[in-house]
Design an enzyme around this catalytic site. Structure first.
Site, mmCIF file in Angstrom:
data_model
loop_
_atom_site.group_PDB
_atom_site.id
_atom_site.type_symbol
_atom_site.label_atom_id
_atom_site.label_comp_id
_atom_site.label_asym_id
_atom_site.label_seq_id
_atom_site.Cartn_x
_atom_site.Cartn_y
_atom_site.Cartn_z
ATOM 1 N N LYS A 182 0.818 -1.218 0.000
ATOM 2 C CA LYS A 182 0.000 0.000 0.000
ATOM 3 C C LYS A 182 0.850 1.266 0.000
ATOM 4 O O LYS A 182 0.399 2.336 0.412
ATOM 5 C CB LYS A 182 -0.967 0.025 1.178
ATOM 6 C CG LYS A 182 -1.892 -1.172 1.263
ATOM 7 C CD LYS A 182 -2.552 -1.512 -0.068
ATOM 8 C CE LYS A 182 -3.430 -0.387 -0.598
ATOM 9 N NZ LYS A 182 -3.925 -0.682 -1.980
ATOM 10 N N GLY A 216 2.413 2.075 -2.977
ATOM 11 C CA GLY A 216 2.384 2.510 -4.375
ATOM 12 C C GLY A 216 3.255 1.644 -5.262
ATOM 13 O O GLY A 216 3.744 2.090 -6.299
ATOM 14 N N THR A 217 3.425 0.372 -4.880
ATOM 15 C CA THR A 217 4.311 -0.519 -5.638
ATOM 16 C C THR A 217 3.817 -0.752 -7.068
ATOM 17 O O THR A 217 4.611 -0.777 -8.007
ATOM 18 C CB THR A 217 4.475 -1.878 -4.926
ATOM 19 O OG1 THR A 217 3.187 -2.476 -4.718
ATOM 20 C CG2 THR A 217 5.161 -1.704 -3.575
ATOM 21 N N ARG A 267 4.986 5.478 2.196
ATOM 22 C CA ARG A 267 4.048 6.584 2.403
ATOM 23 C C ARG A 267 4.029 6.922 3.890
ATOM 24 O O ARG A 267 4.592 6.190 4.708
ATOM 25 C CB ARG A 267 2.635 6.208 1.937
ATOM 26 C CG ARG A 267 2.512 5.916 0.455
ATOM 27 C CD ARG A 267 1.067 5.646 0.085
ATOM 28 N NE ARG A 267 0.237 6.835 0.265
ATOM 29 C CZ ARG A 267 -1.101 6.826 0.274
ATOM 30 N NH1 ARG A 267 -1.740 5.673 0.137
ATOM 31 N NH2 ARG A 267 -1.775 7.933 0.425
ATOM 32 N N SER A 325 -4.734 2.658 4.798
ATOM 33 C CA SER A 325 -4.934 2.163 3.427
ATOM 34 C C SER A 325 -4.888 0.639 3.402
ATOM 35 O O SER A 325 -5.677 -0.008 2.698
ATOM 36 C CB SER A 325 -3.865 2.748 2.506
ATOM 37 O OG SER A 325 -4.037 2.288 1.186
ATOM 38 N N ARG A 341 -8.689 3.915 -3.123
ATOM 39 C CA ARG A 341 -9.921 3.702 -2.359
ATOM 40 C C ARG A 341 -10.124 4.822 -1.337
ATOM 41 O O ARG A 341 -9.155 5.345 -0.780
ATOM 42 C CB ARG A 341 -9.866 2.362 -1.617
ATOM 43 C CG ARG A 341 -9.748 1.137 -2.498
ATOM 44 C CD ARG A 341 -9.652 -0.111 -1.634
ATOM 45 N NE ARG A 341 -9.531 -1.329 -2.429
ATOM 46 C CZ ARG A 341 -8.387 -1.835 -2.838
ATOM 47 N NH1 ARG A 341 -7.242 -1.222 -2.531
ATOM 48 N NH2 ARG A 341 -8.348 -2.943 -3.560
ATOM 49 N N HIS A 366 -10.715 6.151 2.162
ATOM 50 C CA HIS A 366 -10.466 5.618 3.500
ATOM 51 C C HIS A 366 -11.632 5.923 4.434
ATOM 52 O O HIS A 366 -12.260 6.984 4.329
ATOM 53 C CB HIS A 366 -9.189 6.235 4.091
ATOM 54 C CG HIS A 366 -7.940 5.841 3.371
ATOM 55 N ND1 HIS A 366 -6.693 6.304 3.718
ATOM 56 C CD2 HIS A 366 -7.744 5.006 2.318
ATOM 57 C CE1 HIS A 366 -5.789 5.779 2.914
ATOM 58 N NE2 HIS A 366 -6.398 5.001 2.056
#
Length: 345
Positions: free
Chosen positions: A99, A101-102, A182, A190, A310, A312
């Site tokens: 989560k 941003g891979t 992040r 997230s 998405r 949150h």
């Protein structure tokens, strides 16, 4: 009579001669215009001056065309041999974090003509069953590429799995490792949101984030909760540093990759020793999605899956404050180790 026939023949020859000269003049003019237009070729312009390290133009063609067919298993061995294609072990791996941003990072790096990505997460090093199948099984999971291209895969579970650093070291001790992070509390929420969506899709109930993140007995942060534990970046990185020097890691700002991706991608290009090829042309903001999408060329664009970004759930502000206070000392140590500072609260 003979005079009339000769006059008619001369007239026909004149007409044919005029046509021939006209055609020749058109061809000369056409070639000249093509020569003048040649420097404006948009594909050739992507590669700059020609040289020894130049990426062949055909690499672009097959990367978007035939390589796609090869990944689907539609190519013959003869086609693969003729095009000098191979399945290479990765020279760089996006090891985490979940989560962070891979997927976005992998897809954006795939804009570079010297990069070929594995489409799926392989989970070779973090899965005992897969790892037991051996390195050749892993290599055959890689996409077809040219020898001069870099193969990259991403499996974010690698970062937090204890056995992985040693296993990757045994494969390639000089491999380049990418970590995208992040703000830890946002990342944890997230993480929770993704799991929550999966539960709701199966009509299952799930605890609220506050109940999972805070230990009800002590009212302190629950470090046994995986979403919290994953966000303690420095603890996991220290395990990796037992095998790899910090110079083999590059930290990507996942929050900045969302709002201003190009500078982050340029830093990765430099880390991977790639010629700079990704430009602002390749990234355009999609107002409907609220994210940057990818432009490979004049006809091929791509946006990330709809599951990205998405919304949150609202989290109690006191819990957010407690988490940020908890992560703060770990963040400071992470800055110190990596040499990169983030504006995290």
């Amino acid at each position: 009579m003979l005079f009339k026939q000769q006059a008619l023949l001369r007239q026909k020859l004149f007409v044919l001669g005029s046509l021939a000269i006209g055609s020749l003049l058109y061809l000369v003019a056409r070639v000249g215009s093509l020569d003048r237009l040649q420097p404006l070729c948009p594909i050739d312009g992507r590669f700059g001056p020609r040289g020894q390290d130049e990426i062949p133009l055909r690499a672009l063609q097959f990367k978007r065309g035939l390589l796609h067919e090869f990944r689907k298993g539609n190519a013959t061995k003869e086609q693969i041999r003729l095009h000098n294609l191979v399945q290479q072990l990765p020279k760089a791996i996006i090891i985490g974090v979940r989560k962070g941003g891979t997927r976005a990072l992998l897809e954006m790096l795939n804009l570079h003509p010297a990069v070929v990505k594995a489409s799926q997460e392989i989970h070779f090093f973090d899965n005992d069953e897969n790892y037991a199948k051996g390195i050749e099984w892993y290599r055959k999971k890689m996409p077809f590429s040219y020898p001069h291209q870099i193969t990259i895969e991403k499996s974010p579970a690698y970062f937090i799995t204890e056995e992985v650093p040693e296993r990757i070291y045994k494969m390639n001790s000089s491999i380049k490792l990418l970590i995208i992070v992040r703000e830890p509390t946002t990342r944890a929420i997230s993480d929770y949101t993704q799991v929550l969506e999966g539960k709701e899709r199966k009509n299952k109930t799930y605890y609220k984030f506050e109940k999972l993140a805070i230990d009800p007995n002590t009212c302190e942060v629950n470090t046994k909760y995986k979403a919290v534990r994953t966000s303690i970046y420095t603890k996991h990185l220290e395990r990796w540093l037992k095998y790899f020097p910090i110079e083999q890691f590059h930290i990507v700002d996942g929050d900045r990759l969302i709002t201003e991706p190009l500078p982050e991608l340029q830093l990765v290009e430099k880390f991977l020793n790639l010629p700079p090829r990704i430009s602002q042309y390749n990234l355009y903001f999609n107002a409907t999605r609220g994210f940057y999408c990818l432009r490979f060329n004049i006809v091929f664009n791509k946006c990330l899956a709809g599951s990205k970004g998405r919304i949150h759930p609202e989290v109690d502000t006191s819990v957010v404050t407690k988490l940020r206070k908890f992560f703060h000392p770990f963040n400071q140590k992470f800055y110190q180790i990596t040499g990169r500072t983030f504006n995290w609260p």
